[in-house]
Enzyme design. Structure first.
Site: not given
Length: 463
Positions: A251, A305, A402
């Site tokens: 992402h 992911d 992230s």
């Protein structure tokens, strides 16, 4: 006449005396029958009196049934009877390595601790990778009736067949600069079994980040990479896998059009003004589910992911720049993810919707059992994900972290076990950080890293 009658009675009495005397003294056999001690029957009161086992079986020889009546318990009776019949076979402590001895009649039985076998627990078992990882420092696999140890790339198997020796100055997973009595953790806490931590102090340090992490000093998180956008600055993290490959979240790739990489820095201002490393190619997992696709097709958001960035030029390793070790899937699942804690790091927000940290922060996060993880989340938790974090304490990864590393230490070596992926807010009560489970993607990662691709213009592909 009366005197004559009296005389007659006296003579009759005297005549009968010898017979009376002979009847007082009995023959020996007859006398013995009277003198023999007969065992008295136990009264009902005696059967229930304490100390009754002493009267039944110590003062007198008893039967097993009588012992059972005294103990009124089968297990206690069996234990007593085994010793009563022929002594305690366990008195010499025949069981080795803290094995537990149980006495029997003419024998004994040893119950061995995990990792030992034999009649006396005398044989050390390193024949199973499920027992202390087969005593292997890194990877363990079964070969016929034995085990075989091997090491992560850059390590040599020791002469003992178990240890792993670093083969160079910058072998993966090693902190060249270590903390001086300082943990990549926070103030003192006590962990409960459900990963809920109980605070010892109500006054946490005011200078703590990630959400409530600590400063990662130079060289303490050497596998940390920062993904930089020319307009936004640092927007995601990554993990150095090799001189040309950096692991991150899929992402993160969708968040910007241009990506550069910085390694070996802990100060965000230096990252955003210093030299940037150019990206050659980006591999995004073809099954990655972005949130908008998840809502449209009723899929689990952030599933798969994971992405890999290929650098145009090799990363130069140093004491501040070292790759994390890539585990085998079995080692990650059976050993690493059964440790208490993993370690996350990043430049993300210091609290939900707050500003990003100016320096690299690091935090220990406990693994959370799968059931608790799934119950706590409003979004689906797939087999490609796992949870880590605290139930009620405000400590978590947050936006901007992230793509960064989740590593687990085993025998002083850091292995990559996850990727910071998603979560419901940051450090909310009853919520945990959600991570990409790396063990599910080892073959995918190795397949990409085996490719020998010529340098081309920057591009993004899906595999």
């Amino acid at each position: 006449m009366a005197p004559q009658l009296l005389l007659c009675l006296i003579l009759t009495f005297l005549w009968s005396l010898p017979e009376a005397e002979s009847n007082v003294f009995l023959k020996s056999k007859v006398a013995n029958r009277f003198l023999q001690r007969t065992k008295r029957a136990n009264s009902l009161v005696e059967e229930f009196k304490s100390g009754n086992i002493e009267r039944e079986c110590i003062e007198e020889r008893c039967s097993k049934e009588e012992a059972r009546e005294a103990f009124e318990d089968d297990e206690k009776t069996e234990t007593f009877w085994n010793v009563y019949v022929d002594g305690d076979q366990c008195s010499s402590n025949p069981c080795h390595y803290r094995g537990i001895c149980k006495d029997g009649i003419g024998s004994y039985t040893c119950t061995c601790l995990s990792g030992y076998e034999g009649k006396n627990c005398e044989r050390v078992l390193y024949k199973s990778c499920r027992v202390d990882n087969g005593n292997c420092w890194h990877f363990c696999k079964h070969v016929q009736n034995d085990i075989q140890c091997s090491c992560a790339e850059g390590y040599l198997l020791g002469e003992d067949g178990h240890s792993c020796v670093a083969g160079g100055n910058f072998s993966c997973g090693r902190n060249i600069k270590t903390r001086n009595k300082r943990e990549a953790n926070l103030p003192d806490f006590v962990q409960s079994q459900n990963a809920t931590l109980l605070k010892k102090s109500d006054n946490p340090s005011p200078d703590i980040r990630i959400v409530n992490g600590m400063d990662c000093k130079l060289g303490e998180c050497p596998w940390q990479a920062a993904l930089v956008d020319e307009k936004e600055g640092v927007f995601c993290g990554g993990t150095i896998l090799s001189p040309i490959y950096v692991l991150t979240a899929a992402h993160c790739i969708n968040e910007t059009e241009t990506i550069s990489v910085v390694v070996g820095e802990i100060d965000k201002s230096r990252i955003e003004t210093g030299p940037l490393l150019s990206v050659d190619k980006i591999y995004v997992h073809k099954k990655f589910v972005p949130p908008q696709k998840a809502y449209k097709f009723d899929l689990a958001a952030y599933d798969y992911d994971i992405a890999i960035i290929q650098m145009k030029t090799p990363i130069q390793f140093s004491e501040n720049v070292v790759p994390a070790c890539l585990p085998t899937a079995d080692f990650a699942n059976q050993v690493l993810m059964k440790q208490d804690f993993g370690i996350v790091s990043g430049f993300g927000r210091i609290f939900e919707k707050g500003p990003k940290s100016k320096t690299l922060k690091v935090l220990k996060v406990p693994y959370v059992d799968r059931h608790t993880c799934m119950v706590s989340s409003e979004t689906p938790i797939t087999p490609n994900m796992f949870c880590a974090g605290y139930d009620t304490l405000p400590r978590d990864a947050c936006q901007g972290d992230s793509g960064g590393p989740h590593t687990t230490v085993y025998r002083d070596t850091h292995f990559i076990t996850g990727i910071v992926s998603s979560g419901e807010g940051c450090a909310r009560n009853g919520k945990y950080g959600i991570y990409t489970k790396l063990s599910k993607f080892i073959p995918w990662i190795k397949r990409i890293m085996r490719q020998k691709l010529p340098s081309t213009e920057s591009s993004t592909g899906r595999l």
